[in-house]
Design an enzyme around this catalytic site. Sequence first.
Site, PDB file in Angstrom:
ATOM      1  CD  GLN A 109     -14.970 -10.044   2.703  1.00 27.64           C
ATOM      2  OE1 GLN A 109     -15.780  -9.462   2.011  1.00 27.64           O
ATOM      3  NE2 GLN A 109     -14.645  -9.598   3.900  1.00 27.64           N
ATOM      4  CD  GLU A 156     -13.015  -4.426   3.239  1.00 21.18           C
ATOM      5  OE1 GLU A 156     -13.076  -5.492   2.621  1.00 21.18           O
ATOM      6  OE2 GLU A 156     -13.149  -3.316   2.689  1.00 21.18           O
ATOM      7  CG  ASP A 186     -11.206  -8.439   2.692  1.00 21.66           C
ATOM      8  OD1 ASP A 186     -10.006  -8.332   2.426  1.00 21.66           O
ATOM      9  OD2 ASP A 186     -11.636  -8.567   3.852  1.00 21.66           O
ATOM     10  N   GLY A 220     -21.246  12.264  -8.636  1.00 23.64           N
ATOM     11  CA  GLY A 220     -21.271  12.647 -10.047  1.00 23.64           C
ATOM     12  C   GLY A 220     -21.740  14.079 -10.240  1.00 23.64           C
ATOM     13  N   GLY A 221     -22.162  14.386 -11.442  1.00 19.37           N
ATOM     14  CA  GLY A 221     -22.538  15.755 -11.770  1.00 19.37           C
ATOM     15  C   GLY A 221     -23.979  16.111 -11.427  1.00 19.37           C
TER      16      GLY A 221
HETATM   17  N1  COA Z   1      -0.705 -26.607   5.498  1.00 16.73           N
HETATM   18  C1  COA Z   1       0.296 -26.096   6.248  1.00 16.73           C
HETATM   19  N2  COA Z   1       0.459 -24.777   6.447  1.00 16.73           N
HETATM   20  C2  COA Z   1      -0.452 -23.961   5.894  1.00 16.73           C
HETATM   21  C3  COA Z   1      -1.504 -24.422   5.125  1.00 16.73           C
HETATM   22  C4  COA Z   1      -1.625 -25.817   4.936  1.00 16.73           C
HETATM   23  N3  COA Z   1      -2.599 -26.337   4.209  1.00 16.73           N
HETATM   24  N4  COA Z   1      -2.229 -23.367   4.714  1.00 16.73           N
HETATM   25  C5  COA Z   1      -1.654 -22.277   5.218  1.00 16.73           C
HETATM   26  N5  COA Z   1      -0.555 -22.634   5.933  1.00 16.73           N
HETATM   27  C6  COA Z   1       0.383 -21.763   6.627  1.00 16.73           C
HETATM   28  C7  COA Z   1       1.203 -20.943   5.642  1.00 16.73           C
HETATM   29  O1  COA Z   1       2.261 -21.697   5.103  1.00 16.73           O
HETATM   30  C8  COA Z   1       1.625 -19.797   6.524  1.00 16.73           C
HETATM   31  O2  COA Z   1       2.685 -20.238   7.339  1.00 16.73           O
HETATM   32  P1  COA Z   1       4.113 -19.461   7.504  1.00 16.73           P
HETATM   33  O3  COA Z   1       3.788 -18.037   7.807  1.00 16.73           O
HETATM   34  O4  COA Z   1       4.755 -20.180   8.636  1.00 16.73           O
HETATM   35  O5  COA Z   1       4.866 -19.575   6.249  1.00 16.73           O
HETATM   36  C9  COA Z   1       0.384 -19.625   7.400  1.00 16.73           C
HETATM   37  O6  COA Z   1      -0.327 -20.829   7.388  1.00 16.73           O
HETATM   38  C10 COA Z   1      -0.644 -18.617   6.858  1.00 16.73           C
HETATM   39  O7  COA Z   1      -0.088 -17.507   6.717  1.00 16.73           O
HETATM   40  P2  COA Z   1      -0.766 -16.058   6.672  1.00 16.73           P
HETATM   41  O8  COA Z   1      -1.293 -15.786   5.328  1.00 16.73           O
HETATM   42  O9  COA Z   1       0.334 -15.184   7.167  1.00 16.73           O
HETATM   43  O10 COA Z   1      -2.005 -16.052   7.693  1.00 16.73           O
HETATM   44  P3  COA Z   1      -2.313 -14.976   8.830  1.00 16.73           P
HETATM   45  O11 COA Z   1      -3.559 -15.456   9.467  1.00 16.73           O
HETATM   46  O12 COA Z   1      -1.167 -14.731   9.714  1.00 16.73           O
HETATM   47  O13 COA Z   1      -2.597 -13.604   8.026  1.00 16.73           O
HETATM   48  C11 COA Z   1      -3.768 -12.198   6.454  1.00 16.73           C
HETATM   49  C12 COA Z   1      -3.847 -13.364   7.448  1.00 16.73           C
HETATM   50  C13 COA Z   1      -5.099 -12.082   5.758  1.00 16.73           C
HETATM   51  C14 COA Z   1      -3.458 -10.890   7.201  1.00 16.73           C
HETATM   52  C15 COA Z   1      -2.640 -12.471   5.433  1.00 16.73           C
HETATM   53  O14 COA Z   1      -2.851 -13.725   4.874  1.00 16.73           O
HETATM   54  C16 COA Z   1      -2.554 -11.432   4.326  1.00 16.73           C
HETATM   55  O15 COA Z   1      -2.060 -10.325   4.526  1.00 16.73           O
HETATM   56  N6  COA Z   1      -2.973 -11.820   3.118  1.00 16.73           N
HETATM   57  C17 COA Z   1      -2.874 -10.986   1.934  1.00 16.73           C
HETATM   58  C18 COA Z   1      -3.885  -9.891   1.916  1.00 16.73           C
HETATM   59  C19 COA Z   1      -5.280 -10.373   2.098  1.00 16.73           C
HETATM   60  O16 COA Z   1      -5.789 -11.162   1.344  1.00 16.73           O
HETATM   61  N7  COA Z   1      -5.928  -9.796   3.101  1.00 16.73           N
HETATM   62  C20 COA Z   1      -7.363  -9.896   3.251  1.00 16.73           C
HETATM   63  C21 COA Z   1      -7.825 -11.088   3.868  1.00 16.73           C
HETATM   64  S1  COA Z   1      -9.560 -11.061   3.787  1.00 16.73           S
END
Ligand code: COA
Length: 477
Positions: free
Chosen positions: A68, A190, A219, A298-299
Amino acid sequence: MAKQTKRQKPKSRAAAKKSARKVVKLVSAKKANGNGKSSNLPKPSSKPYGQAGRALDGLRILDFTHVQSGPTCTQLLAYMGADVIKVERPGAGDITRGQLRDVPNADSLYFTMLNGSKRSITIDSKHPKGMDILNRLIKTCDVLVENFAPGALDRMGLTWDYIHKHNPRMIVASVKGFGPGPYEDCKVYENVAQCAGGSASTTGFREGPPLVTGAQIGDSGTGLHLALGIMSALYQRNRTGRGQKVLCAMQDGVLNLARVKLRDQQRIAKGPLTEYSQHGEGVPFGMAVPRAGNDSGGGQPGWILKCKGWETDPDAYSYFITQAPVWGAICDVIGKPEWKTDPDYATPKARLPRLKHIFATIEQWTMSKTKFEVMDICNAVDIPVGPILSMKEIAEDESLRATGTVVEVDHPTRGKYLTVGNPIKLSDSPADVRRSPLLGEHTEEILTKVLGYNAAELNEIKASGAITAPKKEEKAA
Ligand code: COA
């Protein structure tokens, strides 16, 4: 300086008028500048509302966002006219395509409402050919936006040094859960951000546990902050020619939205927070800002009051603000004209310890009216109130449709759906609100038309597996 010897030719009447107009123009330009120097001010657009092109036309975004926070940012930029190219993993795509599905085999509303007006290309970033394609995209885009877990972009090989070497103009914008510090490596969603940013501890009722809010301030809120960061970096790039990193941590974004509570944290050391109803109830304050129920931040004291029909309709409520300048009007409307002169009620200070009783009395009046009647009666005499609108009421609201804040779009596999359009209205530039793309819908179009691959190269890419889902048996292995 040489003396003027020759007499100047007398000007014709028309020429004199013209030169007088010129002088007036220059004088106003000088005034507008404020520095006494003349300048050529840009002419205002003569085109009618919304006809002067899209605001971000010509801006190309490499969108590596998912879920998101990041998608909120890039969707807004797409609405403003940027060409947003969403890179997704072949065969899988953004995980939200399949989350909270309401129509079998169709992209979920979770996905469609956060990825409108974008193009989708599938690329396996861990495939060598996929990396070649990404390299071309890096060279042709202005901004890369991502919200992977910390370190994921680097693990793909897309470090800041690498990107900056290939495109020194590129802006790399990231959402992370936390900024540098003890939690910087944590994954964050979030509600974690709402809790870590000071929102949850200050939301809810004093007697109850901390509460998260329905508005996605962690988010979507951080996505909006990121969009502003990107715009600022683009503006600075006009001067420097260089891109820079933009980082928005969700904890920081939430705290920015909860800043009034950090204000109160500093006030609490100097005495009670008199506008909190807790003060009027005689409950002492602790060391930290308490939850304040529906007190106004607020106030001007406010509270949520029942309206006619509250017994059966969970949203038959109104927010009522006892704004000091209209206190007299409030007393008249609720049938308490004597409160206007009663020393216990006549001044804001006198009212503070009696807020609970005051709102209970106003509620006797609001319970006799619907929330819309309360709105009409109060607004006619400038009393600030607001009906508690359900999502059903908002979805059906004609005026929100008319302004383009709520938009119905058509989708090839799920049919029509409502989305939130652009809440930011620009007088020259129309918002470009279109349906979200199917997974990889624009892969070929982007490879050939944006990146310039020829037919033979396209076939080679297709055969390589860099843009297609791994075969089932490969997956299983
Ligand atoms: N081709 C190949 N690999 C891909 C890819 C593509 N096109 N797009 C994504 N990937 C891989 C990445 O390289 C990563 O792999 P790795 O961990 O082996 O290096 C993986 O997919 C995605 O990683 P990640 O971001 O860790 O996804 P997740 O589902 O485990 O975590 C979140 C999700 C949201 C918790 C995390 O992304 C996060 O903390 N993000 C930052 C904060 C954030 O935006 N949070 C709110 C989300 S609404």
